[in-house]
Design a protein around this motif. Sequence first.
Motif, PDB file in Angstrom:
ATOM      1  N   PRO A  74       0.819  -1.219   0.000  1.00 52.94           N
ATOM      2  CA  PRO A  74       0.000   0.000   0.000  1.00 52.94           C
ATOM      3  C   PRO A  74       0.853   1.269   0.000  1.00 52.94           C
ATOM      4  O   PRO A  74       2.000   1.271   0.471  1.00 52.94           O
ATOM      5  CB  PRO A  74      -0.802  -0.117   1.300  1.00 52.94           C
TER       6      PRO A  74
ATOM      7  N   TRP B 113      -4.940   4.755   9.403  1.00 55.00           N
ATOM      8  CA  TRP B 113      -5.041   3.616   8.488  1.00 55.00           C
ATOM      9  C   TRP B 113      -6.478   3.471   7.985  1.00 55.00           C
ATOM     10  O   TRP B 113      -7.392   3.232   8.745  1.00 55.00           O
ATOM     11  CB  TRP B 113      -4.602   2.338   9.189  1.00 55.00           C
TER      12      TRP B 113
ATOM     13  N   ARG C 277      -7.068   1.660   4.870  1.00 53.76           N
ATOM     14  CA  ARG C 277      -6.941   0.773   3.728  1.00 53.76           C
ATOM     15  C   ARG C 277      -7.960  -0.354   3.799  1.00 53.76           C
ATOM     16  O   ARG C 277      -8.443  -0.712   4.878  1.00 53.76           O
ATOM     17  CB  ARG C 277      -5.533   0.181   3.656  1.00 53.76           C
TER      18      ARG C 277
ATOM     19  N   GLU D 243      -5.850  -5.310   1.916  1.00 55.42           N
ATOM     20  CA  GLU D 243      -4.528  -4.710   2.022  1.00 55.42           C
ATOM     21  C   GLU D 243      -3.958  -4.903   3.420  1.00 55.42           C
ATOM     22  O   GLU D 243      -2.752  -5.094   3.592  1.00 55.42           O
ATOM     23  CB  GLU D 243      -4.573  -3.233   1.644  1.00 55.42           C
ATOM     24  N   THR D 244      -4.819  -4.856   4.410  1.00 58.19           N
ATOM     25  CA  THR D 244      -4.372  -5.110   5.779  1.00 58.19           C
ATOM     26  C   THR D 244      -3.844  -6.535   5.903  1.00 58.19           C
ATOM     27  O   THR D 244      -2.794  -6.777   6.523  1.00 58.19           O
ATOM     28  CB  THR D 244      -5.531  -4.896   6.772  1.00 58.19           C
TER      29      THR D 244
END
Length: 224
Positions: free
Chosen positions: A114, A173, A175, A179-180
């Motif tokens: 990311p 954060w 995302r 993506e995590t």
Amino acid sequence: MRDIFDAELKQLGEDLVAMSGRVEQAVTSAGQALLTADLRLAESVIADDLAIDALERDLDERCVRLLAQQQPVATDLRVVVSALRMSASLERMGDLARHVAQVTRLRYPRGAVPEGLEGTFTQMQDAAVRVARRTTTLLETRDLALAESIEQDDDLLDALHSDTFSAMLSGEWRRPAQETVDVTLLGRYYERFGDHAVSVARRVVYLVTGDTAHALDPAAVRSV
């Protein structure tokens, strides 16, 4: 008979160096693929991992045969058993490089890292490549200073791994969940790569010095 046995022990060492060299190439290419979203390079890492697996199987079979036929003792036994353990660590390092490449392939054509974490993963990749290169040289030379430097780079990988969690747990954060997950897995792969390199380094130290004080295997203590 002793000359033949000595030649077999020497060949085990050379095969470990060759195996480590392949791991070095695997992690170098896997990280490059990750950071540039290079699908072809990622797929080559995945395919080439079969060669690392084959080297481990061949080396382990020869170690078992030596144990059964030669019944080595003292230093010779230490060399054969250590070769078995180091080959397992190197094979796992190859697997971890393959895992990085698989994440790259899964996210293609989008990048898997990311925005905002490119610097962290570039540092992780650089540290992993140094670890792999030093591991290969350590197996060739048994230079104990290299063993210490591998542990230092592993400490850096641990710290960078912690940085990924700090980023994800921050209030900034935003995302997507996928993506995590990717960041969590990638950070874990690099962190474990360092652990297995430390296992190899500590085993070499044990071979050279006979000192078991620092022989505890971090890759075995933590879950794979």
